[in-house]
Design an enzyme around this catalytic site. Structure first.
Site, short mmCIF file in Angstrom:
data_model
loop_
_atom_site.label_atom_id
_atom_site.label_comp_id
_atom_site.label_asym_id
_atom_site.label_seq_id
_atom_site.Cartn_x
_atom_site.Cartn_y
_atom_site.Cartn_z
N GLY A 51 39.64 37.66 50.65
CA GLY A 51 39.45 38.54 49.52
C GLY A 51 39.04 37.48 48.24
N LEU A 60 38.67 40.43 57.99
CA LEU A 60 40.06 40.77 58.53
C LEU A 60 40.13 41.72 59.64
CD1 LEU A 60 41.54 41.47 54.85
CD2 LEU A 60 42.43 39.91 56.57
N SER A 99 50.26 47.42 46.16
CA SER A 99 49.70 47.95 45.01
C SER A 99 50.38 49.11 44.38
CB SER A 99 48.36 48.65 45.69
OG SER A 99 47.77 49.41 44.56
N GLU A 126 49.47 51.76 43.68
CA GLU A 126 48.84 53.14 44.40
C GLU A 126 49.78 53.82 45.47
OE1 GLU A 126 46.05 54.97 43.24
OE2 GLU A 126 45.95 56.10 45.09
N TYR A 140 43.86 54.85 51.02
CA TYR A 140 44.33 53.51 50.60
C TYR A 140 45.68 53.38 50.40
CZ TYR A 140 44.31 49.75 47.37
OH TYR A 140 44.73 48.54 46.54
N ARG A 149 36.06 42.42 37.03
CA ARG A 149 36.12 43.67 37.73
C ARG A 149 35.06 44.23 38.50
NH1 ARG A 149 39.96 46.24 40.55
NH2 ARG A 149 41.20 47.95 39.21
P1 NAP Z 1 38.01 43.48 45.06
O1 NAP Z 1 37.43 42.99 43.77
O2 NAP Z 1 37.61 44.96 45.70
O3 NAP Z 1 37.86 42.32 46.23
C1 NAP Z 1 38.04 42.84 47.52
C2 NAP Z 1 38.12 41.53 48.47
O4 NAP Z 1 38.17 41.93 49.63
C3 NAP Z 1 36.55 40.92 48.35
O5 NAP Z 1 36.36 39.71 48.30
C4 NAP Z 1 35.93 41.54 49.69
O6 NAP Z 1 34.87 40.80 50.26
C5 NAP Z 1 37.27 41.48 50.72
N1 NAP Z 1 37.29 42.21 51.77
C6 NAP Z 1 36.74 43.63 51.78
N2 NAP Z 1 36.74 43.91 53.16
C7 NAP Z 1 37.17 42.81 53.97
C8 NAP Z 1 37.16 42.47 55.30
N3 NAP Z 1 36.96 43.51 56.46
N4 NAP Z 1 37.43 41.45 55.70
C9 NAP Z 1 37.55 40.30 54.97
N5 NAP Z 1 37.42 40.22 53.32
C10 NAP Z 1 37.12 41.62 52.92
O7 NAP Z 1 39.85 43.62 44.63
P2 NAP Z 1 40.60 42.89 43.67
O8 NAP Z 1 40.34 43.99 42.44
O9 NAP Z 1 40.45 41.67 43.64
O10 NAP Z 1 42.02 43.27 44.41
C11 NAP Z 1 42.68 42.00 45.46
C12 NAP Z 1 43.68 42.82 46.38
O11 NAP Z 1 44.65 43.35 45.44
C13 NAP Z 1 43.01 43.92 47.18
O12 NAP Z 1 43.92 43.79 48.42
C14 NAP Z 1 43.49 45.18 46.24
O13 NAP Z 1 43.89 46.22 47.10
C15 NAP Z 1 44.84 44.76 45.83
N6 NAP Z 1 45.32 45.48 44.41
C16 NAP Z 1 44.27 45.26 43.47
C17 NAP Z 1 44.73 45.64 42.17
C18 NAP Z 1 43.93 45.90 40.92
O14 NAP Z 1 44.08 46.53 40.01
N7 NAP Z 1 42.78 45.17 40.90
C19 NAP Z 1 46.09 46.44 41.91
C20 NAP Z 1 46.94 46.35 42.98
C21 NAP Z 1 46.42 45.75 44.26
P3 NAP Z 1 33.35 41.23 49.79
O15 NAP Z 1 33.15 40.49 48.55
O16 NAP Z 1 32.62 40.64 50.73
O17 NAP Z 1 33.31 42.62 49.61
N1 GDD Z 2 36.23 54.41 39.91
C1 GDD Z 2 36.37 55.65 38.96
N2 GDD Z 2 35.15 55.77 38.73
N3 GDD Z 2 37.48 56.21 38.53
C2 GDD Z 2 37.30 57.09 37.72
C3 GDD Z 2 35.78 57.68 37.25
C4 GDD Z 2 34.72 57.06 37.85
O1 GDD Z 2 33.66 57.24 37.60
N4 GDD Z 2 36.40 58.75 36.36
C5 GDD Z 2 37.46 58.77 36.33
N5 GDD Z 2 38.18 57.92 37.14
C6 GDD Z 2 39.65 58.04 37.07
C7 GDD Z 2 40.13 57.78 38.59
O2 GDD Z 2 40.11 59.08 38.94
C8 GDD Z 2 41.61 57.40 38.54
O3 GDD Z 2 42.58 58.33 38.02
C9 GDD Z 2 41.46 56.33 37.28
O4 GDD Z 2 40.16 56.64 36.86
C10 GDD Z 2 41.41 54.66 37.75
O5 GDD Z 2 40.46 54.57 38.65
P1 GDD Z 2 39.91 53.16 39.25
O6 GDD Z 2 39.54 52.41 38.21
O7 GDD Z 2 39.13 53.59 40.58
O8 GDD Z 2 41.47 52.40 39.99
P2 GDD Z 2 42.60 53.33 40.85
O9 GDD Z 2 43.67 53.45 39.85
O10 GDD Z 2 42.18 54.34 41.36
O11 GDD Z 2 42.86 51.79 41.79
C11 GDD Z 2 42.88 50.52 41.25
O12 GDD Z 2 44.24 50.37 40.98
C12 GDD Z 2 44.96 50.31 42.25
C13 GDD Z 2 46.43 49.82 41.67
O13 GDD Z 2 47.03 50.97 41.15
C14 GDD Z 2 42.23 49.68 42.51
O14 GDD Z 2 42.13 48.46 41.98
C15 GDD Z 2 43.19 49.76 43.52
O15 GDD Z 2 42.54 48.74 44.48
C16 GDD Z 2 44.46 49.26 43.32
O16 GDD Z 2 45.45 49.18 44.33
#
Ligand code: NAP
Ligand code: GDD
Length: 351
Positions: free
Chosen positions: A11, A68, A134, A136, A157, A192
């Protein structure tokens, strides 16, 4: 003997992977990353690490093709890289999309984690393993959520992340592996992805200010999230990996805000008070099940990792909005510029 530590990041092209690569390079690590083959290159977040600076080539990262879902490739890579630390950040990470693609999401998030753990176990390399768990996974469990809160996932997820969490714990307890779960609450930044709600809002507002867009189209505005700043969260990942004993940690700010509050504050910072006229609600963005309230209790991380978040809600919005305005070639109104900002807003090359 070479004392340089080697880290392997899945990732690495994502938000967290790119910040973690920056962080580990600064710490002197040799950084290896897994990248997926695609018909167009998807390396914007890594551009600053691969560019050269005149006569001084910058310290680069080493990228390896793989996926992966491909267990044999993962085994070969672990053997070849022989890493000291593995950070498993790769995922289909969009919760809403996981309802449309539950099988693929589970293949990557749950089975991908298992394949990587098995690759490590079968090579016998004594590497440390970080799993990107996460908030989530808590679903609609009562807030505030901590390491003790039972999981109640509300999306494919979330279900897949719970499986990956448990595989990680099982390899720690069953095979004695140094394997940790970082249970990270939402964290955001100028890097992001554009289809997560915070970035969708800040980018859309910048485009409205620039006259390129008329509306922001969103779904549920009532959900509350605990939003932190991604560069601080990758440091917490690294700190977990430096502990004497492997354990699981919640990483969060302890504050929660609704999507509506994020929207209102961002419009306010942009100097737009009659913001409702720019908003459209579309049921397309509503999810079959919603997580209503996330707010994390990161007391354990504060005590054992000495980790605390510095950037909070208002500052986070400001960092993201000013970066998107810079990208669109405009500046924010003066009244929002005296908000204290720890990081500079304009992050042009790293979008
Ligand atoms: P992201 O920006 O969506 O990045 C996801 C990464 O995973 C990208 O590099 C993507 O590659 C890669 N990937 C997707 N499918 C794959 C596969 N089949 N094989 C190998 N690599 C693959 O996510 P992020 O926000 O950086 O989050 C990083 C990790 O933390 C994720 O596991 C996410 O679920 C977890 N997480 C995120 C948050 C948050 O708020 N950001 C919170 C809790 C947990 P491509 O660029 O090729 O698509
Ligand atoms: N994406 C998105 N797009 N979300 C929206 C929208 C829209 O247009 N409108 C409202 N929302 C609301 C979603 O329904 C959710 O309640 C909230 O905004 C946050 O959505 P996201 O930003 O998509 O994040 P997430 O909380 O569902 O998931 C992210 O956080 C998780 C940790 O709690 C992701 O980064 C996950 O990968 C991560 O695990």
């Amino acid at each position: 003997m070479d004392k340089k530590k080697r880290a392997f990041i899945t990732g690495i092209t994502g938000q967290d992977g790119s910040y973690l690569a920056d962080f580990l390079l600064d710490k002197g690590y040799e950084v290896h990353g897994l990248v997926r083959r695609s018909s167009t290159l998807n390396r914007e977040r890594l551009e600053h690490l691969t560019q050269t600076d005149g006569e001084n080539p910058r310290q680069g990262i080493i990228l390896h093709y793989g996926d992966l879902t491909d267990a044999s490739m993962l085994g070969r890579l672990i053997e070849k890289i022989n890493p000291h630390e593995v950070y498993n950040l790769g995922a289909q990470s969009h919760v809403g999309i996981s309802f449309e693609m539950p099988v693929y999401t589970t293949e990557v998030v749950a089975m991908g984690t298992l394949k990587l753990l098995e690759a490590i176990r079968s090579t016998g390399i004594p590497t440390r393993f970080y799993q990107a768990s996460s908030s989530e996974m808590f679903g609609n469990a009562p807030a505030p959520q901590s390491e003790e809160t039972p999981f109640d996932p509300a999306s494919p997820y979330g279900v897949a992340k719970v499986a990956a969490y448990n595989f990680t714990k099982n390899y720690r307890e069953g095979h004695g592996m140094f394997a940790v779960n970082g249970i990270l609450f939402n964290h955001e930044s100028p890097r992001r992805g554009e289809n997560f709600v915070t970035r969708k809002i800040t980018l859309s507002i910048a485009q409205i200010l620039a006259g390129k867009k008329q509306k922001i189209v969103l779904g549920n505005l009532d959900a509350c999230r605990d939003w932190g700043y991604a560069p601080e969260y990758v440091e917490a990942m690294w700190r977990m990996m430096q502990q004497d004993q492997p354990d699981d940690y919640v990483i969060a700010t302890g504050e929660t805000h609704s999507v509506r509050e994020f929207l209102e504050n961002a419009f306010h910072m942009a100097g737009i008070s009659d913001w409702q006229q720019f908003l459209e609600i579309d049921s397309r963005y509503h999810r079959p099940r919603e997580v209503h309230l996330l707010v994390g209790d990161a007391a354990k991380a504060k005590k054992e990792l000495r980790w605390e978040p510095k950037v909070k809600f208002q500052e986070l919005i400001h960092i993201m909005l000013s970066s998107d305005c810079t990208r669109e070639g405009i500046s924010l109104p003066l009244h929002s510029q005296n908000l204290s900002v720890a990081a500079t807003g304009g992050e042009k090359i790293n979008q």
